[in-house]
Design an enzyme around this catalytic site. Structure first.
Site, PDB file in Angstrom:
ATOM      1  N   GLU A 173      -7.039   4.658   7.583  1.00 29.72           N
ATOM      2  CA  GLU A 173      -6.829   6.090   7.282  1.00 29.72           C
ATOM      3  C   GLU A 173      -8.053   6.670   6.579  1.00 29.72           C
ATOM      4  OE1 GLU A 173      -3.054   5.591   5.328  1.00 29.72           O
ATOM      5  OE2 GLU A 173      -2.182   5.040   7.257  1.00 29.72           O
TER       6      GLU A 173
ATOM      7  N   GLU B 230      -5.816  -4.944  10.387  1.00 31.26           N
ATOM      8  CA  GLU B 230      -4.782  -3.947  10.640  1.00 31.26           C
ATOM      9  C   GLU B 230      -5.097  -3.214  11.938  1.00 31.26           C
ATOM     10  OE1 GLU B 230      -2.673  -2.712   6.860  1.00 31.26           O
ATOM     11  OE2 GLU B 230      -4.493  -1.517   6.904  1.00 31.26           O
TER      12      GLU B 230
ATOM     13  N   LYS C 174       0.083   4.268  -0.372  1.00 35.32           N
ATOM     14  CA  LYS C 174      -0.587   5.476   0.145  1.00 35.32           C
ATOM     15  C   LYS C 174      -0.317   6.664  -0.797  1.00 35.32           C
ATOM     16  CE  LYS C 174       0.096   3.569   4.696  1.00 35.32           C
ATOM     17  NZ  LYS C 174      -0.073   3.737   6.106  1.00 35.32           N
TER      18      LYS C 174
ATOM     19  N   GLY D 116       2.038   2.260  10.759  1.00 28.63           N
ATOM     20  CA  GLY D 116       2.985   3.366  10.615  1.00 28.63           C
ATOM     21  C   GLY D 116       3.633   3.792  11.924  1.00 28.63           C
TER      22      GLY D 116
ATOM     23  N   HIS E 107      -9.670   1.187   4.527  1.00 25.90           N
ATOM     24  CA  HIS E 107      -8.400   1.337   5.257  1.00 25.90           C
ATOM     25  C   HIS E 107      -8.630   2.274   6.446  1.00 25.90           C
ATOM     26  CE1 HIS E 107      -4.281   2.514   6.177  1.00 25.90           C
ATOM     27  NE2 HIS E 107      -3.903   1.400   5.553  1.00 25.90           N
TER      28      HIS E 107
ATOM     29  N   SER F 154       3.103  -2.141  10.457  1.00 23.07           N
ATOM     30  CA  SER F 154       4.556  -2.169  10.671  1.00 23.07           C
ATOM     31  C   SER F 154       5.188  -3.521  10.337  1.00 23.07           C
ATOM     32  CB  SER F 154       4.886  -1.744  12.104  1.00 23.07           C
ATOM     33  OG  SER F 154       4.430  -0.425  12.329  1.00 23.07           O
TER      34      SER F 154
ATOM     35  N   ASN G  59       0.864  -1.183   0.000  1.00 18.45           N
ATOM     36  CA  ASN G  59       0.000   0.000   0.000  1.00 18.45           C
ATOM     37  C   ASN G  59       0.900   1.232   0.000  1.00 18.45           C
ATOM     38  OD1 ASN G  59      -1.859   2.001   0.383  1.00 18.45           O
ATOM     39  ND2 ASN G  59      -2.337   1.460   2.507  1.00 18.45           N
TER      40      ASN G  59
HETATM   41  C1  PEP Z   1      -0.881   0.149   5.875  1.00 16.33           C
HETATM   42  O1  PEP Z   1      -0.822   1.232   5.320  1.00 16.33           O
HETATM   43  O2  PEP Z   1      -1.834  -0.585   5.595  1.00 16.33           O
HETATM   44  C2  PEP Z   1       0.174  -0.239   6.810  1.00 16.33           C
HETATM   45  C3  PEP Z   1       0.046  -1.367   7.422  1.00 16.33           C
HETATM   46  O3  PEP Z   1       1.242   0.639   6.967  1.00 16.33           O
HETATM   47  P1  PEP Z   1       2.630   0.311   7.718  1.00 16.33           P
HETATM   48  O4  PEP Z   1       3.143  -0.992   7.164  1.00 16.33           O
HETATM   49  O5  PEP Z   1       3.515   1.464   7.388  1.00 16.33           O
HETATM   50  O6  PEP Z   1       2.336   0.191   9.184  1.00 16.33           O
END
Ligand code: PEP
Length: 256
Positions: free
Chosen positions: A99, A171, A13, A177, A97, A217, A11
Site C-alpha cells: 500500500e 505479500e 493499517k 485484503g 508495504h 488474506s 498490521n
Molecule cells: C496486510 O495488510 O499486510 C495484509 C496482508 O492484509 P490482509 O490480511 O487483510 O490481506
C-alpha cells in the site's frame, strides 16, 4: 527441521479508535499464548503506539511502526523518524508495504534507505515484497521478487551483511485484503526462492535464520496449512488481526 520461531504480526493499517485499540490489546493480553511456540507483534497507527506500549509492557508482545522516514529529523512534514518510533516503544518497523508502494509511490530505492536507517537505529525492519496479479499472470513473479529484494536490500547486499533479526514479508499484492489467498504451495514456492536468494547473498547461517512471513488474506482457517510449509515462518495479517477472536486463533495455530 525448521528452528525459526513463527511470528504472527498484526498490521492494523489506518484502523481502530483508541477505545477499540484498548479493547483489542486487552483481549490479546488476556489470551493464553505459548510464547515458546510463537512470537506476537502488533503494528498500530502512530497515535496508538504509546497506548500499546503502556498496555503491553511486560507481556513479551512486540510493537512495530507501519512506516518511517530514513532521516533522523528535519523538515519532513507528516513523517516520523526511527528514533521517534523507538521512543514510542517500537522494536520493529514495517517497510515497503504494497500500500505504501502503490498508494504513496514508495520505491525499492527509498525502502533500501529506510532499511539502512532502521538497522542503524536498532529497529528490526519487516521488509515487504510481492507481485501484482498482472505480473503473476505474465509469469514475472520471480523476476519481480528478485528485483525487489536486490533493490530494497541493496546496501546490505553490497556489504554482504544483513542482521539475522531482519524479517521479510512476502505479500502477493493480489491477495491483500481481497479474500484471495495464495495456496500454501504457491506461497512456499516463492518463500523457497526468497530463502535461496538470502543464502546466496548472505550465506547459509543468515539465510536459514531470517524469518519469511506470508501476508495476504490470512485467516484462522488457512493459517495452519500455510505455516506447515517449510519456509513460511509466520504471517503478516491485516483484516483478521482487527478482532480479538480471529487474531488469537491465528496466534494459537498450534492448537488445532
Ligand atoms: C496486510 O495488510 O499486510 C495484509 C496482508 O492484509 P490482509 O490480511 O487483510 O490481506
Amino acid at each position: 527441521m525448521r528452528n525459526r520461531k513463527p511470528l504472527m504480526a498484526a498490521n492494523w493499517k489506518m484502523n481502530l479508535s483508541l477505545d477499540e485499540a484498548r479493547d483489542l490489546l486487552n483481549g490479546i493480553k488476556s489470551a493464553t499464548i505459548d510464547f515458546n511456540r510463537v512470537d506476537v507483534l502488533v503494528a498500530p497507527p502512530f497515535t496508538t503506539l504509546r497506548l500499546a506500549h503502556e498496555l503491553l509492557a511486560g507481556t513479551g508482545i512486540l510493537i512495530a511502526g507501519q512506516n518511517m522516514h530514513w532521516e533522523s529529523g528535519g523538515a519532513f512534514t507528516g513523517e516520523i523518524s526511527p528514533l521517534m518510533l523507538k521512543e514510542a516503544g517500537c522494536g520493529h518497523v514495517i517497510l515497503g508495504h504494497s500500500e505504501r508502494r502503490t498508494l504513496f509511490f514508495e520505491t525499492s530505492e527509498t525502502v533500501n534507505q529506510k532499511v539502512d536507517a532502521a538497522i542503524e537505529a536498532g529497529l528490526i525492519p519487516i521488509v515487504c515484497i510481492g507481485e501484482t496479479l498482472k505480473q503473476r499472470e505474465d509469469k514475472k513473479t520471480f523476476d519481480i521478487i528478485k528485483t525487489q529484494l536486490d533493490e530494497s536490500l541493496e546496501t546490505s547486499c553490497k556489504n554482504g551483511n544483513l542482521p539475522q533479526s531482519v524479517i521479510i514479508a512476502y505479500e502477493p499484492v493480489w491477495a491483500i485484503g481481497t479474500g484471495k489467498t495464495a495456496t500454501p504451495e504457491m506461497a512456499q514456492e516463492v518463500h523457497r526462492f526468497i530463502r535461496r536468494w538470502l543464502i546466496e547473498n548472505f550465506g547459509p547461517n543468515t539465510g536459514e535464520t531470517i524469518r519469511i512471513l506470508y501476508g495476504g488474506s490470512v485467516k484462522p482457517d488457512n493459517i495452519k496449512e500455510l505455516i506447515s510449509q517449510p519456509d513460511i515462518d509466520g504471517a503478516l495479517i491485516g483484516g483478521a488481526s482487527l478482532k480479538t477472536d480471529s487474531f488469537v486463533s491465528i496466534i494459537r495455530f498450534y492448537d488445532s
